[in-house]
Write an enzyme that holds these catalytic residues in place. Structure first.
Site, PDB file in Angstrom:
ATOM      1  N   GLY A  63       4.341  -5.412   8.947  1.00  0.00           N
ATOM      2  CA  GLY A  63       4.571  -4.262   8.083  1.00  0.00           C
ATOM      3  C   GLY A  63       3.331  -3.969   7.273  1.00  0.00           C
ATOM      4  O   GLY A  63       2.546  -4.873   6.971  1.00  0.00           O
ATOM      5  N   GLN A  68      -1.987  -0.374   0.947  1.00  0.00           N
ATOM      6  CA  GLN A  68      -2.749  -1.534   1.405  1.00  0.00           C
ATOM      7  C   GLN A  68      -4.012  -1.143   2.172  1.00  0.00           C
ATOM      8  O   GLN A  68      -4.862  -1.985   2.427  1.00  0.00           O
ATOM      9  CB  GLN A  68      -1.873  -2.446   2.264  1.00  0.00           C
ATOM     10  CG  GLN A  68      -0.758  -3.114   1.470  1.00  0.00           C
ATOM     11  CD  GLN A  68       0.122  -3.940   2.362  1.00  0.00           C
ATOM     12  OE1 GLN A  68       1.076  -3.437   2.953  1.00  0.00           O
ATOM     13  NE2 GLN A  68      -0.211  -5.218   2.480  1.00  0.00           N
ATOM     14  N   CYS A 111       1.948 -11.774   2.991  1.00  0.00           N
ATOM     15  CA  CYS A 111       1.495 -10.405   2.778  1.00  0.00           C
ATOM     16  C   CYS A 111       0.040 -10.287   3.206  1.00  0.00           C
ATOM     17  O   CYS A 111      -0.779 -11.152   2.876  1.00  0.00           O
ATOM     18  CB  CYS A 111       1.648 -10.045   1.307  1.00  0.00           C
ATOM     19  SG  CYS A 111       1.156  -8.359   0.922  1.00  0.00           S
ATOM     20  N   LEU A 112      -0.275  -9.215   3.908  1.00  0.00           N
ATOM     21  CA  LEU A 112      -1.649  -8.991   4.343  1.00  0.00           C
ATOM     22  C   LEU A 112      -2.589  -8.791   3.156  1.00  0.00           C
ATOM     23  O   LEU A 112      -3.788  -9.020   3.280  1.00  0.00           O
ATOM     24  CB  LEU A 112      -1.704  -7.784   5.286  1.00  0.00           C
ATOM     25  CG  LEU A 112      -0.927  -7.939   6.592  1.00  0.00           C
ATOM     26  CD1 LEU A 112      -0.952  -6.648   7.395  1.00  0.00           C
ATOM     27  CD2 LEU A 112      -1.447  -9.105   7.412  1.00  0.00           C
ATOM     28  N   HIS A 153      10.116  -5.347   1.337  1.00  0.00           N
ATOM     29  CA  HIS A 153       8.786  -5.840   0.985  1.00  0.00           C
ATOM     30  C   HIS A 153       7.793  -4.672   0.917  1.00  0.00           C
ATOM     31  O   HIS A 153       7.028  -4.542  -0.037  1.00  0.00           O
ATOM     32  CB  HIS A 153       8.353  -6.874   2.035  1.00  0.00           C
ATOM     33  CG  HIS A 153       6.966  -7.398   1.865  1.00  0.00           C
ATOM     34  ND1 HIS A 153       6.704  -8.673   1.454  1.00  0.00           N
ATOM     35  CD2 HIS A 153       5.748  -6.822   2.080  1.00  0.00           C
ATOM     36  CE1 HIS A 153       5.392  -8.865   1.406  1.00  0.00           C
ATOM     37  NE2 HIS A 153       4.793  -7.753   1.790  1.00  0.00           N
ATOM     38  N   GLU A 154       7.810  -3.814   1.943  1.00  0.00           N
ATOM     39  CA  GLU A 154       6.856  -2.705   1.999  1.00  0.00           C
ATOM     40  C   GLU A 154       7.176  -1.626   0.963  1.00  0.00           C
ATOM     41  O   GLU A 154       6.266  -1.048   0.369  1.00  0.00           O
ATOM     42  CB  GLU A 154       6.803  -2.111   3.413  1.00  0.00           C
ATOM     43  CG  GLU A 154       6.382  -3.084   4.498  1.00  0.00           C
ATOM     44  CD  GLU A 154       5.072  -3.826   4.229  1.00  0.00           C
ATOM     45  OE1 GLU A 154       4.197  -3.286   3.513  1.00  0.00           O
ATOM     46  OE2 GLU A 154       4.938  -4.957   4.718  1.00  0.00           O
ATOM     47  N   HIS A 157       5.703  -2.467  -2.251  1.00  0.00           N
ATOM     48  CA  HIS A 157       4.286  -2.063  -2.343  1.00  0.00           C
ATOM     49  C   HIS A 157       4.155  -0.631  -2.853  1.00  0.00           C
ATOM     50  O   HIS A 157       3.279  -0.334  -3.663  1.00  0.00           O
ATOM     51  CB  HIS A 157       3.603  -2.155  -0.980  1.00  0.00           C
ATOM     52  CG  HIS A 157       3.060  -3.495  -0.634  1.00  0.00           C
ATOM     53  ND1 HIS A 157       2.063  -4.104  -1.357  1.00  0.00           N
ATOM     54  CD2 HIS A 157       3.367  -4.347   0.372  1.00  0.00           C
ATOM     55  CE1 HIS A 157       1.773  -5.275  -0.818  1.00  0.00           C
ATOM     56  NE2 HIS A 157       2.558  -5.451   0.232  1.00  0.00           N
TER      57      HIS A 157
END
Length: 190
Positions: A63, A68, A111-112, A153-154, A157
């Site tokens: 994701g 990001q 997380c990226l 999660h996304e 963000h």
């Protein structure tokens, strides 16, 4: 979100013209900003979607939110397909969760934008959500399990919230200190 269904796009032929964008990493302050709604789903947004998918796949994520990659837009991409099955990219523009289940689920998240750190996070097991798809059409989805976790999660963000905000203050402060130290070391060595 790191790692690897309903609104899948049948073809991924558009993936050929994409480029990898650099990922925004903690402690970058832009990760704490609230993203703005997408006003029109046009060619620029579709190119951004393509670049986000390429960036997510390149980073081995499941994701990615637009913030990001430096775009403060309410846009995210997800692909929770396993590595031994065909890609299943999903696009969510202006996503809005309309219902959460009372039943909870614990999942180890990464997380990226917070590379190398993982934590077990508890979230609702099931959600209902409305959003615009890649062509700008209003859609609804019922998601559960990993897809529900990834979407929450996304969407966090998009609201300036990181998964580390769901752990204890002590753990979160340790992670923040570690990433601030890494950032200072990167700037000193440049």
């Amino acid at each position: 979100m790191t790692g690897r269904t309903i609104d899948a796009e049948p073809s991924v032929s558009y993936l050929k013209s994409m480029s990898v964008k650099p990922l925004i990493i903690l402690p970058d302050a832009s990760l704490r900003k609230v993203s703005e709604p997408v006003v029109a789903v046009d060619g620029r947004i579709r190119r951004l979607i393509d670049d986000m998918l390429e960036s997510m796949y390149h980073a081995l994520g499941i994701g990615l939110a637009a913030v990001q990659v430096g775009e403060l837009l309410r846009l995210l991409v997800v692909d929770i397909a396993g590595k031994d099955v065909p890609k299943n990219p999903q696009v969510f523009i202006n996503p809005e969760i309309t219902w959460f289940s009372e039943q909870r689920r614990v999942h180890e998240e990464g997380c990226l934008s917070v590379p190398g750190y993982y934590a077990e996070i508890e979230r609702p097991e099931k959600i209902y959500m409305k959003y615009l798809d890649r062509s700008g059409k209003l859609q609804e989805i019922e998601a559960h399990g990993l897809l529900a976790t990834c979407l929450q999660h996304e969407i966090d963000h998009l609201n300036g919230v990181l998964f580390i905000d769901h752990v204890s203050r002590l753990k979160r402060d340790m992670v923040l200190r570690s990433f601030k130290k890494r950032s200072r070391e990167r700037h000193v060595s440049i």
